[in-house]
Design a protein around this motif. Structure first.
Motif, short mmCIF file in Angstrom:
data_model
loop_
_atom_site.label_atom_id
_atom_site.label_comp_id
_atom_site.label_asym_id
_atom_site.label_seq_id
_atom_site.Cartn_x
_atom_site.Cartn_y
_atom_site.Cartn_z
N ASN A 28 0.82 -1.22 0.00
CA ASN A 28 0.00 0.00 0.00
C ASN A 28 0.85 1.27 0.00
OD1 ASN A 28 -3.08 -0.70 0.45
ND2 ASN A 28 -1.89 -2.16 1.68
N VAL A 29 2.07 1.16 -0.48
CA VAL A 29 2.95 2.32 -0.47
C VAL A 29 2.46 3.42 -1.41
CG1 VAL A 29 4.52 1.54 -2.31
CG2 VAL A 29 5.41 2.96 -0.43
N THR A 30 1.63 3.06 -2.39
CA THR A 30 1.09 4.07 -3.31
C THR A 30 -0.40 4.32 -3.08
OG1 THR A 30 0.63 2.36 -4.98
CG2 THR A 30 2.77 3.48 -5.10
N THR A 31 -0.95 3.81 -1.98
CA THR A 31 -2.38 4.00 -1.68
C THR A 31 -2.58 5.33 -0.98
OG1 THR A 31 -2.71 1.61 -1.46
CG2 THR A 31 -4.39 3.04 -0.51
N ASN A 32 -3.41 6.20 -1.55
CA ASN A 32 -3.64 7.52 -0.97
C ASN A 32 -4.20 7.42 0.45
OD1 ASN A 32 -2.80 8.93 -3.27
ND2 ASN A 32 -4.82 8.80 -4.21
N GLY A 33 -3.60 8.16 1.37
CA GLY A 33 -4.09 8.24 2.73
C GLY A 33 -3.84 7.01 3.58
N PHE A 34 -3.08 6.03 3.08
CA PHE A 34 -2.87 4.80 3.84
C PHE A 34 -2.02 5.07 5.07
CE2 PHE A 34 -0.54 0.87 4.82
CZ PHE A 34 -1.60 -0.02 4.93
N ARG A 35 -2.38 4.42 6.18
CA ARG A 35 -1.64 4.52 7.42
C ARG A 35 -0.94 3.19 7.69
NH1 ARG A 35 -1.90 9.06 6.69
NH2 ARG A 35 -2.71 10.74 8.00
N ALA A 36 0.38 3.24 7.84
CA ALA A 36 1.16 2.03 8.06
C ALA A 36 0.74 1.34 9.35
CB ALA A 36 2.65 2.36 8.11
N GLU A 37 0.54 0.03 9.27
CA GLU A 37 0.16 -0.75 10.44
C GLU A 37 1.38 -1.02 11.31
OE1 GLU A 37 -2.03 -5.02 11.54
OE2 GLU A 37 -1.97 -4.27 9.47
N LEU A 38 1.22 -0.86 12.60
CA LEU A 38 2.30 -1.13 13.56
C LEU A 38 2.02 -2.46 14.26
CD1 LEU A 38 2.67 2.43 15.14
CD2 LEU A 38 3.94 1.45 13.23
N GLN A 39 3.08 -3.11 14.70
CA GLN A 39 2.94 -4.41 15.33
C GLN A 39 3.97 -4.58 16.42
OE1 GLN A 39 4.31 -7.87 13.14
NE2 GLN A 39 2.38 -8.92 13.52
N ALA A 40 3.61 -5.31 17.45
CA ALA A 40 4.53 -5.61 18.54
C ALA A 40 4.19 -6.99 19.09
CB ALA A 40 4.44 -4.55 19.65
N PHE A 41 5.09 -7.54 19.88
CA PHE A 41 4.88 -8.85 20.49
C PHE A 41 5.09 -8.74 21.99
CE2 PHE A 41 6.01 -9.73 16.13
CZ PHE A 41 5.13 -10.74 15.78
N ARG A 42 4.38 -9.58 22.72
CA ARG A 42 4.56 -9.64 24.16
C ARG A 42 4.67 -11.09 24.61
NH1 ARG A 42 -0.62 -10.28 26.83
NH2 ARG A 42 -2.30 -10.39 25.31
N LEU A 58 3.06 -13.63 21.76
CA LEU A 58 1.77 -13.27 21.18
C LEU A 58 1.85 -11.92 20.48
CD1 LEU A 58 -0.79 -14.34 23.92
CD2 LEU A 58 -0.02 -15.60 21.92
N GLU A 59 1.21 -11.85 19.33
CA GLU A 59 1.18 -10.61 18.56
C GLU A 59 0.28 -9.60 19.24
OE1 GLU A 59 -0.26 -8.99 14.16
OE2 GLU A 59 -0.42 -11.10 14.69
N THR A 60 0.75 -8.36 19.32
CA THR A 60 -0.03 -7.27 19.87
C THR A 60 -0.10 -6.16 18.82
OG1 THR A 60 0.70 -7.76 22.11
CG2 THR A 60 -0.25 -5.60 21.74
N THR A 61 -1.29 -5.94 18.29
CA THR A 61 -1.45 -4.88 17.31
C THR A 61 -1.62 -3.56 18.04
OG1 THR A 61 -2.55 -6.40 15.79
CG2 THR A 61 -2.84 -4.06 15.37
N ILE A 62 -0.65 -2.69 17.89
CA ILE A 62 -0.66 -1.44 18.64
C ILE A 62 -1.22 -0.28 17.82
CG2 ILE A 62 1.21 -2.13 20.15
CD1 ILE A 62 3.14 -0.62 18.43
N GLY A 63 -1.82 -0.61 16.68
CA GLY A 63 -2.49 0.43 15.91
C GLY A 63 -1.78 0.77 14.62
N TYR A 64 -1.68 2.06 14.34
CA TYR A 64 -1.16 2.51 13.06
C TYR A 64 -0.29 3.75 13.26
CZ TYR A 64 -5.11 5.67 13.79
OH TYR A 64 -5.98 6.58 14.34
N ASN A 65 0.53 4.00 12.28
CA ASN A 65 1.37 5.19 12.30
C ASN A 65 0.52 6.39 11.90
OD1 ASN A 65 3.29 7.17 12.04
ND2 ASN A 65 4.53 6.11 10.52
N ASP A 66 0.37 7.34 12.80
CA ASP A 66 -0.53 8.48 12.56
C ASP A 66 0.16 9.65 11.87
OD1 ASP A 66 -3.06 9.65 12.69
OD2 ASP A 66 -2.56 10.75 14.51
N ALA A 67 1.41 9.47 11.46
CA ALA A 67 2.11 10.57 10.78
C ALA A 67 1.47 10.84 9.42
CB ALA A 67 3.58 10.21 10.60
N ALA A 68 1.46 12.09 9.02
CA ALA A 68 0.86 12.46 7.74
C ALA A 68 1.74 12.00 6.58
CB ALA A 68 0.67 13.97 7.67
N GLY A 69 1.10 11.62 5.49
CA GLY A 69 1.82 11.26 4.28
C GLY A 69 2.16 12.49 3.46
#
Length: 241
Positions: A28-42, A58-69
């Motif tokens: 999705n690097v060329t998808t307009n307005g896409f927010r990169a998904e972030l991931q972590a493990f615990r 275990l995978e912990t989805t911590i959301g998305y990168n909220d920085a503007a494109g």
């Protein structure tokens, strides 16, 4: 031996999950307005007799990168880029209100203002109807003006722009929603017309992370092979006694 197998298996699984997230972001690097998904493990300890030294990764989805494109001027009157933390409200396919930063709009055959994927764009009072054969212009506050041939421009509505106070949740359809339901319109939210916001995924950083995750997976698989070899050697020694 048992511990080595378990640790390498958990590490290999985590590396594969990491690759899945990174490959989705890269796609999705060329998808307009896409927010990169972030991931972590615990680490979660395994409970039960004889398992006190084991832990799940275990995978912990911590959301998305909220920085503007990055912003790309298009000159198209129906392209808008939300400024700051503002999001555009749309009606998702399941009928719920959802939010997006992709601002490439169009007019459907039914005369509705929609996104390129067909989802109706919401105004303060719901979907926005566009008069036939009208030329649209969108102001920085989301106000939409329609100009029919040989007539003066008229105000037909205002895009519903929201500014979430808490992070949104990404749905399976790729749209974002608020945990507590529909958000109120923010009268102070602003947009830039004639421009689109790009994806905030960095292709270089993502590729480097994918290479690192691939190497981690290879290392875990080598540990599994070592454990298998040692297990076979141990079995031979036990069989010879």
């Amino acid at each position: 031996m048992d511990r080595m197998i378990y640790l390498s298996m958990a590490g290999a699984k985590a590396a594969m999950q990491r690759q899945d997230v990174l490959s989705h972001n890269l796609a999705n690097v060329t998808t307009n307005g896409f927010r990169a998904e972030l991931q972590a493990f615990r680490a979660v300890p395994v409970r039960g007799d004889g398992a006190s030294t084991r832990a799940y990764a275990l995978e912990t989805t911590i959301g998305y990168n909220d920085a503007a494109g990055p912003l790309t001027p298009t000159g198209r009157n129906l392209d808008v880029a939300m400024q700051g933390k503002a999001w555009l409200a749309v009606q998702a396919n399941d009928g719920t209100e959802a939010y997006t930063r992709a601002g490439s709009l169009d007019v459907s055959a039914d005369g509705l203002l929609v996104m390129r994927n067909g989802m109706p764009v919401l105004g303060d009072g719901g979907p926005i109807n566009v008069p036939p054969n009208s030329e649209l212009s969108i102001g920085s506050d989301g106000t939409i003006s329609a100009k029919a041939p040989n007539q003066r421009p008229t105000n037909i509505g205002r895009l519903k722009l929201v500014t979430p106070e808490a992070p949104l949740t990404r749905g399976e359809d790729g749209m974002f929603r608020a945990a507590d339901g529909d958000l109120p319109a923010d009268p102070n939210a602003r947009l830039q017309d004639g421009a689109l916001e790009g994806s905030n995924v960095s292709p270089v950083e993502t590729m480097v992370a994918m290479i690192a995750a691939g190497r981690q997976f290879e290392q875990q698989m080598k540990l599994l092979q070592i454990a298998q070899t040692q297990g076979q050697q141990s079995a031979k020694l036990l069989g010879s006694t």
